[in-house]
Write a protein that holds these residues in place. Structure first.
Motif, PDB file in Angstrom:
ATOM      1  N   TYR A 162       0.821  -1.211   0.000  1.00 29.15           N
ATOM      2  CA  TYR A 162       0.000   0.000   0.000  1.00 29.15           C
ATOM      3  C   TYR A 162       0.854   1.260   0.000  1.00 29.15           C
ATOM      4  O   TYR A 162       0.458   2.285  -0.570  1.00 29.15           O
ATOM      5  CB  TYR A 162      -0.966  -0.008   1.183  1.00 29.15           C
ATOM      6  N   ALA A 171       1.696   1.694  -3.560  1.00 25.80           N
ATOM      7  CA  ALA A 171       0.518   2.056  -4.342  1.00 25.80           C
ATOM      8  C   ALA A 171       0.092   3.501  -4.101  1.00 25.80           C
ATOM      9  O   ALA A 171      -0.372   4.191  -5.016  1.00 25.80           O
ATOM     10  CB  ALA A 171      -0.635   1.111  -4.019  1.00 25.80           C
ATOM     11  N   THR A 187     -10.127 -11.115  -5.921  1.00 21.70           N
ATOM     12  CA  THR A 187      -8.915 -10.438  -5.451  1.00 21.70           C
ATOM     13  C   THR A 187      -9.011  -8.934  -5.655  1.00 21.70           C
ATOM     14  O   THR A 187      -8.638  -8.145  -4.775  1.00 21.70           O
ATOM     15  CB  THR A 187      -7.679 -10.992  -6.190  1.00 21.70           C
ATOM     16  N   LEU A 188      -9.520  -8.517  -6.815  1.00 24.74           N
ATOM     17  CA  LEU A 188      -9.686  -7.090  -7.102  1.00 24.74           C
ATOM     18  C   LEU A 188     -10.636  -6.441  -6.106  1.00 24.74           C
ATOM     19  O   LEU A 188     -10.357  -5.362  -5.571  1.00 24.74           O
ATOM     20  CB  LEU A 188     -10.206  -6.911  -8.528  1.00 24.74           C
ATOM     21  N   ILE A 189     -11.770  -7.107  -5.836  1.00 24.61           N
ATOM     22  CA  ILE A 189     -12.753  -6.557  -4.905  1.00 24.61           C
ATOM     23  C   ILE A 189     -12.159  -6.444  -3.502  1.00 24.61           C
ATOM     24  O   ILE A 189     -12.315  -5.413  -2.833  1.00 24.61           O
ATOM     25  CB  ILE A 189     -14.019  -7.441  -4.882  1.00 24.61           C
ATOM     26  N   PHE A 244      -8.934  -6.235  -2.416  1.00 21.34           N
ATOM     27  CA  PHE A 244      -7.889  -5.236  -2.221  1.00 21.34           C
ATOM     28  C   PHE A 244      -8.380  -3.825  -2.529  1.00 21.34           C
ATOM     29  O   PHE A 244      -7.845  -2.849  -1.993  1.00 21.34           O
ATOM     30  CB  PHE A 244      -6.649  -5.594  -3.038  1.00 21.34           C
ATOM     31  N   SER A 245      -9.401  -3.695  -3.367  1.00 22.88           N
ATOM     32  CA  SER A 245     -10.007  -2.372  -3.580  1.00 22.88           C
ATOM     33  C   SER A 245     -10.693  -1.906  -2.304  1.00 22.88           C
ATOM     34  O   SER A 245     -10.570  -0.736  -1.899  1.00 22.88           O
ATOM     35  CB  SER A 245     -11.023  -2.434  -4.729  1.00 22.88           C
ATOM     36  N   TYR A 246     -11.400  -2.831  -1.660  1.00 27.09           N
ATOM     37  CA  TYR A 246     -12.078  -2.496  -0.396  1.00 27.09           C
ATOM     38  C   TYR A 246     -11.050  -2.170   0.691  1.00 27.09           C
ATOM     39  O   TYR A 246     -11.221  -1.193   1.446  1.00 27.09           O
ATOM     40  CB  TYR A 246     -12.962  -3.666   0.029  1.00 27.09           C
ATOM     41  N   GLN A 247      -9.989  -2.968   0.757  1.00 28.88           N
ATOM     42  CA  GLN A 247      -8.945  -2.684   1.755  1.00 28.88           C
ATOM     43  C   GLN A 247      -8.275  -1.350   1.472  1.00 28.88           C
ATOM     44  O   GLN A 247      -7.977  -0.583   2.395  1.00 28.88           O
ATOM     45  CB  GLN A 247      -7.895  -3.805   1.764  1.00 28.88           C
ATOM     46  N   GLY A 248      -8.021  -1.079   0.187  1.00 29.51           N
ATOM     47  CA  GLY A 248      -7.407   0.193  -0.175  1.00 29.51           C
ATOM     48  C   GLY A 248      -8.275   1.375   0.223  1.00 29.51           C
ATOM     49  O   GLY A 248      -7.769   2.415   0.684  1.00 29.51           O
ATOM     50  N   PHE A 249      -9.586   1.232   0.059  1.00 30.57           N
ATOM     51  CA  PHE A 249     -10.521   2.285   0.474  1.00 30.57           C
ATOM     52  C   PHE A 249     -10.422   2.504   1.984  1.00 30.57           C
ATOM     53  O   PHE A 249     -10.422   3.648   2.463  1.00 30.57           O
ATOM     54  CB  PHE A 249     -11.945   1.882   0.085  1.00 30.57           C
TER      55      PHE A 249
END
Length: 231
Positions: A150, A153, A211-213, A215-220
């Motif tokens: 992160y 990123a 996986t996309l969902i 890590f997108s949620y974690q990134g948010f």
């Protein structure tokens, strides 16, 4: 552009071959007599599987041969990708290195022992290793790969991320490790009970989407925690 092609084209071909291998053999037989004769000469089972595709498209033996062909394509692309990256001076990410090595090793073992289950277990092995080793290294050497990912990123983000050692990073690491273990179990279940074409579709699209969902949620959540920490 070239990186994207090298990344996604082999996966798309993998799914298409597992699903339409029999149809491809029939199309070649019916429309390209010269190519069919050449394949019959160098691919001894061409006539056998073409006949199976005509009589019984859902035949298990044909489905396993389709997976075998798709595995060969995937191995070839992994080697080509590594060569092009080296010639271009590009660096492979850790996940790409692990992925390519697992494709080549497990793919060759699957071909050698004529056992399609070996290559079908590749995501289970890969996700299992990420989940267990990633968590173990964090506990042993205090290296949190989730935090590192992160920070890379969001390196250009205006809001500073939570400080190293913040409890959120351990929470995210535990979540990611558990998520990978769940994916490993899911793949094993689908690989065991589903047909090769169904498994290939789940592997390429289902696992990737999950996986996309995740890590997108974690990134948010990383962004929200950062904003709250700096407010």
């Amino acid at each position: 552009m070239l990186k994207s092609i090298l990344e996604y084209l082999p996966l798309i071909l993998f799914v298409l071959l597992t699903k339409y291998f029999g149809s491809l053999l029939l199309y070649i037989t019916q429309h390209f007599a010269g190519l069919a004769a050449w394949l019959a000469l160098y691919y001894g089972d061409f006539a056998k599987y073409s006949e199976l595709a005509l009589k019984d498209p859902s035949n298990t033996e044909l489905a396993n041969e389709a997976l075998r062909a798709a595995t060969i394509v995937l191995i070839a692309f992994s080697l080509v990708q590594a060569l092009i990256y080296r010639l271009k001076g590009w660096s492979l990410s850790s996940m790409q290195k692990w992925g390519s090595c697992s494709v080549i090793v497990l793919g060759l073992l699957s071909l050698l022992f004529h056992n399609p289950m070996i290559i079908k277990m590749k995501p289970t092995v890969l996700f299992g290793l990420f989940g267990l080793i990633g968590w173990g290294v964090a506990q042993w050497k205090n290296i949190n790969w989730v935090e590192k990912m992160y920070r890379e990123a969001f390196s250009q983000a205006e809001t500073p991320l939570p400080a190293p050692g913040h409890s959120i990073w351990n929470r995210f690491l535990n979540e990611a490790s558990a998520f990978f273990i769940v994916l490993a179990i899911m793949n094993a279940f689908v690989a065991w009970y589903a047909a090769p074409a169904q498994w290939a579709t789940f592997k390429v699209f289902g696992l990737s989407l999950l996986t996309l969902i995740f890590f997108s949620y974690q990134g948010f959540r990383v962004i929200k925690v950062s904003e709250n920490s700096n407010s």
